[in-house]
Design a protein around this motif. Structure first.
Motif, PDB file in Angstrom:
ATOM      1  N   ASN A   1       0.671  -1.307  -0.285  1.00 51.91           N
ATOM      2  CA  ASN A   1      -0.121   0.045  -0.548  1.00 51.91           C
ATOM      3  C   ASN A   1       0.925   0.916  -0.367  1.00 51.91           C
ATOM      4  O   ASN A   1       0.912   1.856  -0.984  1.00 51.91           O
ATOM      5  N   ALA A   2       2.480   1.207   0.788  1.00 49.97           N
ATOM      6  CA  ALA A   2       3.148   2.665   1.056  1.00 49.97           C
ATOM      7  C   ALA A   2       3.599   3.064  -0.722  1.00 49.97           C
ATOM      8  O   ALA A   2       3.740   3.244  -1.214  1.00 49.97           O
ATOM      9  N   ALA A   3       3.911   1.758  -1.373  1.00 49.77           N
ATOM     10  CA  ALA A   3       4.088   1.742  -2.271  1.00 49.77           C
ATOM     11  C   ALA A   3       3.428   2.022  -3.898  1.00 49.77           C
ATOM     12  O   ALA A   3       3.717   3.304  -4.625  1.00 49.77           O
ATOM     13  N   THR A   4       2.298   1.764  -3.497  1.00 50.32           N
ATOM     14  CA  THR A   4       1.827   2.323  -4.291  1.00 50.32           C
ATOM     15  C   THR A   4       0.941   3.670  -4.402  1.00 50.32           C
ATOM     16  O   THR A   4       1.018   4.317  -5.312  1.00 50.32           O
ATOM     17  N   LEU A   5       0.629   3.810  -2.717  1.00 55.78           N
ATOM     18  CA  LEU A   5       0.344   5.526  -2.964  1.00 55.78           C
ATOM     19  C   LEU A   5       1.608   6.445  -2.902  1.00 55.78           C
ATOM     20  O   LEU A   5       2.125   7.526  -3.487  1.00 55.78           O
ATOM     21  N   ARG A   6       3.255   5.872  -2.517  1.00 56.32           N
ATOM     22  CA  ARG A   6       4.186   6.281  -2.776  1.00 56.32           C
ATOM     23  C   ARG A   6       4.120   6.862  -4.569  1.00 56.32           C
ATOM     24  O   ARG A   6       4.305   8.051  -4.759  1.00 56.32           O
ATOM     25  N   ASP A   7       4.338   5.608  -5.678  1.00 58.34           N
ATOM     26  CA  ASP A   7       4.043   6.144  -6.742  1.00 58.34           C
ATOM     27  C   ASP A   7       2.904   7.047  -6.935  1.00 58.34           C
ATOM     28  O   ASP A   7       2.742   8.299  -7.950  1.00 58.34           O
ATOM     29  N   ASP A   8       1.697   7.137  -6.829  1.00 60.05           N
ATOM     30  CA  ASP A   8       0.955   7.600  -7.073  1.00 60.05           C
ATOM     31  C   ASP A   8       0.619   9.390  -6.449  1.00 60.05           C
ATOM     32  O   ASP A   8       1.484   9.783  -7.786  1.00 60.05           O
ATOM     33  N   ASN A   9       1.998   9.457  -5.908  1.00 56.76           N
ATOM     34  CA  ASN A   9       2.213  10.465  -5.085  1.00 56.76           C
ATOM     35  C   ASN A   9       3.507  11.151  -5.810  1.00 56.76           C
ATOM     36  O   ASN A   9       3.919  12.319  -6.477  1.00 56.76           O
ATOM     37  N   ILE A  10       4.279  10.192  -6.426  1.00 60.03           N
ATOM     38  CA  ILE A  10       5.287  10.823  -6.785  1.00 60.03           C
ATOM     39  C   ILE A  10       4.684  11.204  -8.448  1.00 60.03           C
ATOM     40  O   ILE A  10       4.965  12.498  -9.650  1.00 60.03           O
ATOM     41  N   LYS A  11       3.925  10.403  -8.855  1.00 61.81           N
ATOM     42  CA  LYS A  11       3.094  11.069 -10.047  1.00 61.81           C
ATOM     43  C   LYS A  11       3.072  12.156 -10.294  1.00 61.81           C
ATOM     44  O   LYS A  11       2.981  13.069 -11.143  1.00 61.81           O
TER      45      LYS A  11
END
Length: 299
Positions: free
Chosen positions: A203-213
């Motif tokens: 979940n943290a990785a998905t949130l991080r990717d979304d935030n980075i995008k």
């Protein structure tokens, strides 16, 4: 007042015929005085015969709160004839009869003492026999009790050792079961924690990717607008810097030119002073030379 009336009524005679006088009460406080009253008597009827008995009740307060009553049934008789016993005629006893009686009494006493001693010795023998039997019974009981206790202690020791071994075996099995359950629970906890951590990391990785995008998109949008502004500001700053630098350089050149001119003037002044000194020295040398020529010609 009421207490005194009640006490006086109790301390009077109950027959109401003799009207015995009331004795003074022994008390610290003085009892209130009463007025003399008329005696009350009940007269019997003519048809009935009444037998009067002289009775008297006397009361005296011995202590505070305590009363002592004396009931007197009749007056003591003065002249009472006491019964006399008939006189006994004395017997004429001789000295020999007295000695015989004394001897018989002595013999009876000795026989009684001998009988008492025999009875006492028999009782003592019985007591000794009973004590001996009691000691023997006590010894037998003690030995039997010791043997029974010894056998019981051995049996108890054997049972205790057997129970301890059984308890140890049960504890070993229980400890093994506890260890197995503990290991299984720990394994389950570790697996659950790993799953939970993996889910969290995912979940943290998905949130991080979304935030980075999102950040990259914002930066792209931001850069297109800001780059021109930044470049314009940089150009302005560079222009200002260049103008400032040129101004500073011009100021420095002007000050350097002025300083150079001042230094040249100083050098020229020094050269002039040096030429003046050289001219004076030449003049002095010429004057000295003339003096030496004059002195030489005169000599």
């Amino acid at each position: 007042m009421l207490i005194g009336l009640v006490r006086d009524s109790v301390m009077q005679c109950f027959c109401h015929t003799c009207r015995a006088p009331v004795l003074p009460a022994v008390n610290r406080r003085s009892a209130p005085t009463k007025k003399p009253t008329k005696t009350r008597t009940k007269q019997p009827k003519a048809s009935k015969k009444v037998k009067f008995i002289t009775t008297e009740i006397r009361c005296q307060e011995k202590s505070k709160g305590g009363l002592c009553y004396e009931v007197i049934l009749a007056e003591p008789a003065v002249n009472v004839a006491l019964p006399k016993l008939p006189p006994t005629q004395g017997k004429n006893v001789s000295a020999e009869e007295i000695e015989e009686k004394l001897k018989a009494a002595e013999e009876r006493r000795l026989s009684l003492e001998a009988k008492k001693m025999a009875d006492w010795s028999a009782k003592m023998a019985k007591i000794e026999e009973a004590s001996r039997k009691k000691d023997e019974l006590d010894k037998e009981f003690k030995t039997h009790a010791k043997e029974v206790l010894h056998t019981k202690m051995e049996q108890y020791e054997e049972k205790r050792v057997q129970q301890l071994s059984e308890i140890k075996e049960k504890l070993k099995t229980h400890a093994a079961d506890i260890e197995k359950t503990r290991q299984s629970l720990e394994q389950q906890k570790v697996e659950e924690l790993q799953k939970h951590l993996e889910d969290k990391l995912r979940n943290a990785a998905t949130l991080r990717d979304d935030n980075i995008k999102k950040i990259l998109d914002r930066l792209k949008e931001h850069n297109t607008d800001k780059l021109n502004e930044v470049r314009a500001t940089i150009d302005q700053i560079e222009a200002l810097k260049t103008t400032e630098k040129t101004r500073i350089i011009e100021n420095k050149l002007s000050t350097a030119e002025q300083n150079r001119e001042k230094e040249l003037q100083k050098k020229l002044e020094n050269i002039r002073k040096h030429e003046r000194r050289a001219e004076l020295v030449r003049q002095n040398k010429a004057a000295l030379a003339q003096k030496t020529d004059v002195t030489a010609s005169s000599g």
